[in-house]
Motif scaffolding. Structure first.
Motif, mmCIF file in Angstrom:
data_model
loop_
_atom_site.group_PDB
_atom_site.id
_atom_site.type_symbol
_atom_site.label_atom_id
_atom_site.label_comp_id
_atom_site.label_asym_id
_atom_site.label_seq_id
_atom_site.Cartn_x
_atom_site.Cartn_y
_atom_site.Cartn_z
ATOM 1 N N VAL A 79 0.853 -1.197 0.000
ATOM 2 C CA VAL A 79 0.000 0.000 0.000
ATOM 3 C C VAL A 79 0.887 1.245 0.000
ATOM 4 N N LEU A 80 1.900 1.237 0.871
ATOM 5 C CA LEU A 80 2.790 2.393 0.993
ATOM 6 C C LEU A 80 3.531 2.657 -0.316
ATOM 7 N N ALA A 126 -6.274 4.608 1.843
ATOM 8 C CA ALA A 126 -4.986 5.310 1.913
ATOM 9 C C ALA A 126 -5.095 6.707 1.293
ATOM 10 N N GLY A 175 3.532 5.895 -2.631
ATOM 11 C CA GLY A 175 4.797 6.629 -2.660
ATOM 12 C C GLY A 175 5.202 7.160 -1.302
ATOM 13 N N TRP A 176 4.683 6.544 -0.218
ATOM 14 C CA TRP A 176 5.019 7.009 1.135
ATOM 15 C C TRP A 176 6.320 6.350 1.571
ATOM 16 N N ARG A 177 7.175 7.139 2.207
ATOM 17 C CA ARG A 177 8.399 6.580 2.796
ATOM 18 C C ARG A 177 8.333 6.737 4.295
ATOM 19 N N VAL A 178 8.402 5.608 4.998
ATOM 20 C CA VAL A 178 8.359 5.630 6.475
ATOM 21 C C VAL A 178 9.477 4.738 6.987
ATOM 22 N N LEU A 203 3.230 0.820 10.839
ATOM 23 C CA LEU A 203 3.322 -0.186 9.776
ATOM 24 C C LEU A 203 2.973 -1.568 10.343
#
Lengths: 204, 204
Positions: free
Chosen positions: A106-107, A147, A111-114, A121
């Motif tokens: 999903v991330l 999301a 394009g999410w960076r965690v 998460l």
């Protein structure tokens, strides 16, 4: 200001302020006599942050101390201090070993960076596992729509963070992260109720 | 089918099925002997609904019975049965006497119509009160953005409700209402983490 004024302005009993001083959550004031000390605006700001951590944040004294240590470390970025606060907050669901793959996917699509070890998460992966166990595995399409909505909200939450000081930013994030969660969930249920009324009129 | 097959297909021990039968949560089968009974697909569906209510739904036996009574009442609309399920689910935040006005105003601006005594309305008002008490009263603009996002999600949730039978619809709503909440909250925190990283690069 004296401790009585500090307590009054923060809306906290004097005994509570003394407790925070003893626990080292609020730094000592400047001694002006054998038993008197003077406090400044930075003490007031700190006191308000401590109240947010222990009250709405629901943190233990030990966890609050860890967040304050991050705030106090010279060179800590705002993002770093916010991350420390986020990590210390109670989780958003049951946690435990879970398959992270669907959550990571999903991330990636967003394009999410965690951080690799972000508690959210793990919480997401555990929540997806609970859905699968209940025979209600969510589709990627449903997750992407959730999301998208969460992304709009998160973007706006972060845009609203004040930048006056790290302490103020952290206090805002603790209060708004935790206290806006029941707002979002209640609004979702109300939206469901309205949509259900429209989709299933009486007699259907 | 016999009770052993019913239990196997629902993934529940036989002793548990017998317990639900004694409690009247699942109707008796058709007697085929002194100690034997035959069960049909409707029993299986009912058993799955009971599992959803008591498991993910977190309901007590008494609350589950109230939802089942609504499902069983002849002439109950799907919206009515879904409403009974919604009402029985654990709340989305602290509840208590609260000023409903700001909460009602959000609904008016969205054009949502919900029951006057909707538990989610009280939960929303209580959550807004907690924010005000923490010195973080939300603006109408922020609430409207949250409501926009919640509206999109609620619309999609309700569009996904299956219409095969009332029992199936109620089971879906119970599972997805409750188990998607931690998904939404985890996604919000992940979106915040990503947005924070972009807004506050290292060193800021």
């Amino acid at each position: 200001m004296q401790i009585s004024e500090l307590a009054r302005r923060a809306g906290v009993p004097v005994a509570t302020v003394k407790y925070y001083l003893r626990e080292g959550l609020v730094p000592a004031g400047e001694l002006t006599g054998a038993t008197r000390a003077r406090y400044g605006e930075e003490h007031l700001e700190r006191l308000r942050l401590v109240r947010a951590l222990l009250g709405p944040g629901g943190l233990s004294i030990a966890r609050a101390r860890a967040v304050l240590a991050a705030v106090d470390t010279p060179g800590t970025s705002v993002h770093g201090a916010l991350g420390a606060a986020h990590r210390a907050l109670p989780g958003v669901g049951s946690e435990g070993p879970a398959d992270l793959e669907q959550a990571r996917a999903v991330l990636r699509r967003q394009g999410w960076r965690v951080a690799e070890d972000s508690p959210a998460l793990v919480a997401l992966a555990a929540a997806l596992e609970a859905l699968r166990a209940a025979g209600a595995a969510p589709t990627d399409e449903l997750l992407d729509r959730y999301a998208d909505a969460a992304g709009r909200i998160g973007e706006q939450d972060v845009a609203a963070v004040p930048t006056g000081s790290v302490a103020e930013a952290v206090r805002f994030v603790v209060v708004s992260t935790v206290l806006l969660e029941p707002v979002l969930l209640a609004l979702r249920r109300l939206a469901q109720e309205d949509a259900s009324r429209r989709r299933f009129p009486d007699g259907c």
